[in-house]
Design an enzyme around this catalytic site. Structure first.
Site, PDB file in Angstrom:
ATOM      1  N   ASP A  87       5.471  -3.149  11.382  1.00 34.76           N
ATOM      2  CA  ASP A  87       4.004  -2.968  11.537  1.00 34.76           C
ATOM      3  C   ASP A  87       3.571  -3.061  13.000  1.00 34.76           C
ATOM      4  O   ASP A  87       2.609  -2.420  13.410  1.00 34.76           O
ATOM      5  CB  ASP A  87       3.224  -3.992  10.695  1.00 34.76           C
ATOM      6  CG  ASP A  87       3.604  -5.431  11.021  1.00 34.76           C
ATOM      7  OD1 ASP A  87       4.646  -5.640  11.670  1.00 34.76           O
ATOM      8  OD2 ASP A  87       2.862  -6.355  10.627  1.00 34.76           O
TER       9      ASP A  87
ATOM     10  N   SER B  22       7.494  -5.004   7.229  1.00 32.32           N
ATOM     11  CA  SER B  22       7.133  -5.934   8.317  1.00 32.32           C
ATOM     12  C   SER B  22       7.924  -7.236   8.273  1.00 32.32           C
ATOM     13  O   SER B  22       7.368  -8.321   8.217  1.00 32.32           O
ATOM     14  CB  SER B  22       5.641  -6.243   8.251  1.00 32.32           C
ATOM     15  OG  SER B  22       4.942  -5.040   8.195  1.00 32.32           O
TER      16      SER B  22
ATOM     17  N   ARG C  20       0.832  -1.212   0.000  1.00 31.97           N
ATOM     18  CA  ARG C  20       0.000   0.000   0.000  1.00 31.97           C
ATOM     19  C   ARG C  20       0.862   1.256   0.000  1.00 31.97           C
ATOM     20  O   ARG C  20       1.934   1.278   0.609  1.00 31.97           O
ATOM     21  CB  ARG C  20      -0.862   0.048   1.273  1.00 31.97           C
ATOM     22  CG  ARG C  20      -2.043  -0.875   1.258  1.00 31.97           C
ATOM     23  CD  ARG C  20      -2.965  -0.583   2.424  1.00 31.97           C
ATOM     24  NE  ARG C  20      -2.242  -0.486   3.685  1.00 31.97           N
ATOM     25  CZ  ARG C  20      -2.703   0.155   4.759  1.00 31.97           C
ATOM     26  NH1 ARG C  20      -3.884   0.750   4.725  1.00 31.97           N
ATOM     27  NH2 ARG C  20      -2.002   0.202   5.867  1.00 31.97           N
TER      28      ARG C  20
END
Length: 899
Positions: free
Chosen positions: A639, A585, A521
């Site tokens: 994350d 992450s 994203r």
């Protein structure tokens, strides 16, 4: 005759009405509050499973309830042909026994059984016994039943309201010593249930049992969630309807004729079993007698001459009615029977009598069909099917010996329920073999239960074991923080260089990138401070194809930069040099907030030439290669840290971040003085524990099962991330698949057939666990999910699959809770307080979507860290919003530092 018996001719509309009335009675009988006043008692039989063909063994059965008492020995062979062998012996039931007292009755049954055991030479075998007792009983378990009321000419004193199994056991106990006989009464069965089970052995579609003989009754497999009288919602149970009492509350008064009323008044139990009195063979002969008597008195038959036979109750029996209805033999049978009764009939008399018999027995078949149609409709609705194929197992003298009865019944049922394809299967010795079948199924289920419990036992973790896990995690956390043990620690305790949480003064426009799974994203985040504090986000999601996830590092970062370019173009902000937070992450070793060296890929990524490299440099180089725009990369973020920051923006007490989704990880604010691998002792820094590697040194091998080892060995990174493989969404479905394969190999699931789809890795996604374990799901939907996976499951299979999913996800939540308890305890000691109040920011699909995971996790933490009051806060987009907030906090702290 037609005019005279007009009320006995029932149209289809009337039958559909009877069907609806019976359906309403069934619902009443199943409800906890309405059952006490219901006439149709809907008694749970505690028979939860039909034969599946794998039953085997040697069983005894005794059968009390018909005109004779029977003892049987049934051998069931597991030879793939579903064969069984039956030996029986009949004993009379003398009137003084069936109308005497209880002790005499059960002594008589025990004597007959002892005689049978001796004749068959079974003395030294301990055999399980099924007891067919064909009277309404209230059962609380399979081997216990309290007699509600006698029916069918039986009237034994002192038995009502007592448990008939313990009475039989007592009687058998007396013989144990003197005859050296050892019998174990395992199941109490109603003959109707026995009929269903016998037919179910030959045809697995059979889920209804029907008796039409001396008495009449039906049973069927009902969904447990509809049976209020029994605890539990899982699976099905056979319900013995005891439909003979239908109408005892007046529900059928409009259909009962003067003859029905007269017959009832003269019976042993006036006002009771009114439906049975309109249907069963015990009463049909008597009905015919009453009709003929009245017609003769009115001069319509036999020239008005009433013989003694016509005045004698019980003189006309069912066998007479059946014989008179043999049309093929013309009137000869009728003439012969009437002459024997001293009635000297003309031909017209014979025709009229034959017609009376036909109307009486036809009405019986019609009423029986209407009630059966109600049961079939209920079954079909339970299964949510538009069309249903099913089998009805039938027994009883009326159905077997009457020349027209069966044909009439079938025809009417098919007319009333056109959307059910019904096969009628005649039961062979249903009440005897059926009791043995129930016992055999109970035997099989007990053996299977043992095997399933054994397979799932390693997943049940005691409080003691969980404490041990907590303590080991604590030890590993300390190893990771200490300079001399950090290199060999399995829990890496990586410093993130995030040294503060939001204070509300953050503002500006920030970009965030989020890479951590199969999607990537790009976000634009606008943060406003002050009174109108808010966070606005715009984002775009891009897929990462498998060939890029597992290609070269250069290809991966070029793909990422191309996605950024598309987003900047889309938002019209290509020229601005915005500060950027990069959520990456994967385990990184950071030397500062904007430097992150990849320790190793997880979650299915395998891009080459990345491990050991600085991901921020790789991103900067890819931006340079593209040469279209420039960005200020301020922070590389995990994350988990993003999750903590997002919640920290809402709640300053949030100092722990937890991810329980595809992966599993935790971060928390640690005192600088405890972090030996970073200079400085002032303030705090967020530590990304990377706890997924806990246990890679073998410290939790004692709780790893053979299934965990299978999953680990088949994964992309064998021997690594062992704790994550027991707790994260990416692997739980795979653990379940391994267990299902094992249980299928043991013949406990899917009829022992391993389907092709079950052999495929990753077929059992974790979202299926969440769906299967959802409380609102009927087993029907579980079966649908399994069908999508190409697994043809029975109701029993679905229960087992649900249980397996439950065991695996519960253990995952408990292990996760034990790890988290170690962290909150550490925070409490850091602060030096007796009692700690703290918030944990949580994200991840497993925590958010699984029906029980979050509850079990919270309960475990509470149990293992009782001095900590932990609040769990759901994070809203930790990896996107969180990255922007970290960037904003870093900018703020940087500006403070410059000032």
């Amino acid at each position: 005759v037609d005019r005279y018996l007009y009320h006995m001719r029932l149209s289809d509309d009337v039958l559909l009405d009877v069907m609806a009335r019976f359906q309403a009675e069934m619902v009443k009988g199943l409800g906890r509050d309405t059952n006490p006043t219901a006439t149709v008692k809907m008694l749970p039989s505690f028979v939860r499973s039909l034969p599946d063909g794998s039953e085997k063994g040697d069983f005894l059965a005794v059968d009390l309830g018909g005109s004779q008492f029977r003892a049987h020995r049934v051998k069931v062979f597991d030879d793939g042909k579903q064969s069984s062998q039956l030996e029986s012996k009949f004993y009379p039931t003398p009137k003084e026994v069936i109308q005497g007292n209880g002790a005499e009755l059960f002594d008589y049954v025990a004597d007959c059984l002892v005689d049978f055991i001796e004749t068959k030479n079974l003395k030294h075998k301990k055999l399980p016994l099924g007891f067919t007792f064909s009277f309404p009983c209230k059962q609380t378990k399979l081997e216990e039943g309290v007699l509600l009321a006698w029916t069918k000419h039986f009237k034994v004193r002192g038995v009502q309201e007592t448990d008939v199994v313990s009475s039989l056991r007592k009687a058998l106990q007396k013989h144990k010593a003197s005859f050296d006989i050892d019998v174990d009464v395992l199941a109490l069965v109603n003959d109707t249930v026995g009929t269903m089970m016998t037919c179910g052995y030959d045809d697995q579609r059979c889920e209804v049992g029907l008796i039409i003989g001396t008495g009449t009754n039906a049973c069927y497999m009902e969904e447990m969630r509809h049976i209020d009288l029994v605890e539990g919602d899982e699976g099905r149970m056979c319900i013995n309807t005891e439909w003979g009492a239908f109408g005892d509350d007046g529900a059928l008064d409009d259909l009962r004729t003067e003859f029905d009323r007269e017959l009832d008044l003269g019976s042993l139990n006036p006002g009771k079993q009114l439906f049975e009195k309109m249907i069963s063979s015990l009463y049909l002969g008597e009905l015919v007698r009453l009709i003929l008597l009245k017609m003769t008195k009115e001069g319509l038959l036999f020239n008005g001459k009433v013989s003694t036979a016509l005045l004698t109750k019980g003189k006309i029996e069912m066998k007479h009615v059946s014989a008179m209805e043999k049309y093929k033999e013309g009137l000869s049978n009728t003439k012969e029977i009437l002459t024997e009764l001293n009635l000297f009939p003309s031909e017209e008399d014979c025709i009229a009598v034959q017609h009376v018999c036909t109307i009486v027995s036809f009405r019986s078949a019609n009423l029986c069909a209407a009630a059966l149609a109600a049961i079939l409709t209920r079954l079909r609705e339970n299964k949510k099917l538009l069309r249903m194929r099913t089998t009805v197992g039938i027994d009883g003298g009326l159905y077997k010996t009457h020349p027209q009865y069966a044909k009439r019944l079938h025809k009417v049922v098919r007319r009333l329920v056109p959307n059910c394809d019904v096969r009628f299967l005649l039961s062979v010795s249903g009440s005897g073999k059926g009791a043995a079948m129930v016992t055999a199924v109970a035997y099989r289920l007990a053996a299977q239960r043992k095997q399933i419990d054994a397979a799932l036992a390693p997943f049940l973790l005691s409080l003691e074991t969980l404490r041990e896990v907590k303590n080991k995690m604590r030890t590993e956390l300390e190893y990771g923080l200490k300079r001399e043990t950090q290199a060999i620690a399995t829990v890496k305790m990586l410093p993130t260089y995030v040294c503060g949480t939001p204070d509300g003064t953050e503002k500006g426009k920030f970009l965030a990138l989020d890479l951590g799974g199969t999607n990537f994203r790009v976000l634009l985040v606008k943060i406003r401070s002050g009174r109108r504090r808010s966070v606005q986000m715009y984002n775009k999601i891009f897929a990462i194809p498998l060939e890029i996830m597992q290609g070269t590092g250069e290809e991966l970062f070029d793909h990422i930069v191309q996605c950024i370019a598309e987003f900047l173009e889309y938002m019209g902000i290509k020229g601005a040099r915005l500060p950027l937070g990069f959520t990456f992450s994967f385990p990184c070793r950071q030397a500062s907030i904007d430097k992150g060296t990849l320790v190793g890929w997880t979650k299915g990524f395998k891009a080459t030439d990345c491990e050991g490299e600085d991901v921020v440099d790789m991103l900067r180089e890819a931006i340079r290669r593209r040469n279209e725009f420039d960005l200020d990369i301020v922070a590389v973020v995990n994350d988990t840290v993003g999750t903590m920051m997002t919640c920290g923006y809402e709640d300053p007490n949030c100092e722990i971040g937890l991810i329980a989704g595809t992966g599993s990880n935790v971060c928390y604010m640690e005192d600088m003085k405890n972090i030996e691998i970073v200079e400085g002792n002032e303030g705090k820094m967020c530590i990304n524990t990377e706890w997924g590697g806990f246990g890679d040194n073998g410290c939790i091998d004692n709780i790893r099962t053979k299934y965990d080892i299978e999953v680990d060995e088949g994964s992309l990174n064998p021997g690594k991330q062992r704790y994550e493989k027991m707790t994260s969404g990416m692997y739980l479905g795979e653990i379940v698949r391994q267990i299902l394969i094992d249980l299928t190999k043991q013949g406990l699931l899917f009829r022992g057939q391993i389907s092709e789809s079950l052999t495929k890795r990753g077929i059992f996604e974790t979202k299926f666990l969440s769906q299967i374990e959802s409380d609102r799901l009927a087993l029907l939907q579980v079966r649908r999910i399994l069908q999508q996976l190409g697994l043809d499951s029975t109701c029993d299979d679905s229960i087992i699959v649900k249980e397996v999913c439950g065991a695996v996800s519960k253990r995952a939540a408990q292990l996760c809770g034990a790890g988290l308890a170690a962290i909150v305890e550490k925070k409490r000691e850091n602060r030096g307080v007796e009692h700690l109040q703290i918030t944990v920011g949580v994200d991840g699909t497993l925590y958010k979507l699984h029906p029980h995971f979050s509850r079990v996790l919270r309960e475990t933490v509470k149990e293992l860290a009782p001095q900590c009051d932990v609040t769990f806060m759901l994070s809203e987009d930790g990896s996107g919003k969180g990255a922007a907030l970290i960037t904003a906090v870093a900018k703020r702290l940087h500006n403070v530092g410059q000032k």
